[in-house]
Design a protein around this motif. Structure first.
Motif, short mmCIF file in Angstrom:
data_model
loop_
_atom_site.label_atom_id
_atom_site.label_comp_id
_atom_site.label_asym_id
_atom_site.label_seq_id
_atom_site.Cartn_x
_atom_site.Cartn_y
_atom_site.Cartn_z
N SER A 76 9.86 -63.41 5.23
CA SER A 76 8.62 -62.09 5.46
C SER A 76 8.85 -61.37 4.10
CB SER A 76 9.48 -61.23 6.68
OG SER A 76 8.25 -60.42 6.57
N GLU A 77 10.29 -61.44 3.47
CA GLU A 77 10.53 -60.55 2.93
C GLU A 77 9.60 -61.22 1.10
OE1 GLU A 77 12.02 -56.61 2.35
OE2 GLU A 77 11.96 -57.04 3.81
N TRP A 78 9.91 -62.53 1.23
CA TRP A 78 9.43 -63.68 0.33
C TRP A 78 8.10 -63.33 0.03
CZ3 TRP A 78 9.06 -64.36 -4.34
CH2 TRP A 78 8.95 -64.77 -5.28
N GLN A 79 6.89 -63.03 1.56
CA GLN A 79 5.41 -63.15 1.73
C GLN A 79 5.12 -62.37 1.02
OE1 GLN A 79 5.44 -64.40 5.53
NE2 GLN A 79 5.86 -66.66 5.36
N HIS A 80 5.42 -60.95 1.36
CA HIS A 80 5.12 -59.42 0.77
C HIS A 80 6.25 -59.68 -0.78
CE1 HIS A 80 5.03 -59.11 5.75
NE2 HIS A 80 4.34 -57.93 4.90
N GLY A 81 6.96 -60.95 -1.31
CA GLY A 81 6.88 -60.32 -2.69
C GLY A 81 8.23 -59.56 -2.93
N ASP A 82 9.02 -59.45 -2.10
CA ASP A 82 10.34 -58.99 -2.45
C ASP A 82 11.40 -60.25 -1.74
OD1 ASP A 82 9.31 -56.48 -2.29
OD2 ASP A 82 9.13 -56.20 -0.07
N PHE A 83 12.29 -59.85 -2.67
CA PHE A 83 13.79 -60.90 -2.85
C PHE A 83 14.64 -60.39 -1.86
CE2 PHE A 83 12.77 -60.99 -8.03
CZ PHE A 83 12.32 -62.25 -7.82
#
Length: 221
Positions: free
Chosen positions: A133-140
């Motif tokens: 979910s974090e990566w899908q929102h552009g966060d590492f």
């Protein structure tokens, strides 16, 4: 930026160590504030905050609300002090640190294959999903990555191994961020975590160890 940040972060700790020596500060003394250090070292306050955070994780300093940041009194934390000094004084020691982490984490994983609880398996699965979910929102997913590995070590139910592992990894979450900042690495890292999780859930020790060793190698820790 991902390549510069860890270097700046380490350099600030080195300079802070020199300030402590020059100002003859000792345990219990107050350190210069973030603003003061930022001006004195000519760096951004966020970088100073990152350095402070690492030293707090090591329990070498403590922040008291409304009072400032202080050097903690020496106690039962000589291991982390030795490790930090070792790293800061010898750049090549990073490889030794990575090798030591691998030894501790792999042995913890072997024990975890026999001792992990259903609740801990569920935690690992949730961390994987949160990472996606974090990566899908552009966060590492830096925190999720760290907690995934910590949960595995906790699952060995050996307090000494956990206490050995924490200072090897927790001192520098910047290294995790740097690893995840590489092209294509977040998705690959999550997939590697899934392999470790699947092997753990089946209590397949050899498969889990191979998956973890491959993950640590690819992460360049």
């Amino acid at each position: 930026m991902a390549n510069d940040q860890p270097k700046l972060y380490i350099e600030i700790i080195k300079q802070l160590n020199q300030i402590i020596r020059n100002d003859q500060l000792k345990s219990g003394d107050r350190l210069p504030s973030e603003r003061e250090l930022s001006e004195r070292l000519q760096v951004g306050r966020s970088s100073v905050r990152e350095a402070f955070r690492a030293l707090e994780l090591l329990e070498l300093i403590e922040t008291r609300r409304g009072e400032g940041t202080f050097i903690k009194k020496a106690g039962s934390h000589r291991l982390v002090e030795i490790i930090l000094s070792f790293i800061l004084n010898d750049e090549s020691a990073r490889q030794d640190l990575a090798e030591t982490r691998k030894i501790v984490e792999v042995e913890a994983l072997r024990l975890a294959c026999q001792r992990i609880t259903d609740e801990q398996l569920d935690t690992l699965n949730k961390l994987i999903e949160k990472s996606k979910s974090e990566w899908q929102h552009g966060d590492f997913p830096v925190e999720e990555d760290y907690l995934f590995h910590k949960t595995i070590v906790e699952a060995c139910h050996n307090g000494l191994l956990l206490n050995l592992w924490i200072p090897l990894v927790e001192y520098n979450k910047v290294a995790i961020r740097e690893s995840l900042a590489r092209e294509g690495r977040p998705a690959a890292s999550i997939a590697e975590h899934e392999k470790v999780y699947e092997a753990l859930s089946r209590k397949c020790e050899q498969e889990a160890v191979v998956a973890l060793e491959e993950h640590l190698k690819n992460s360049r820790f």
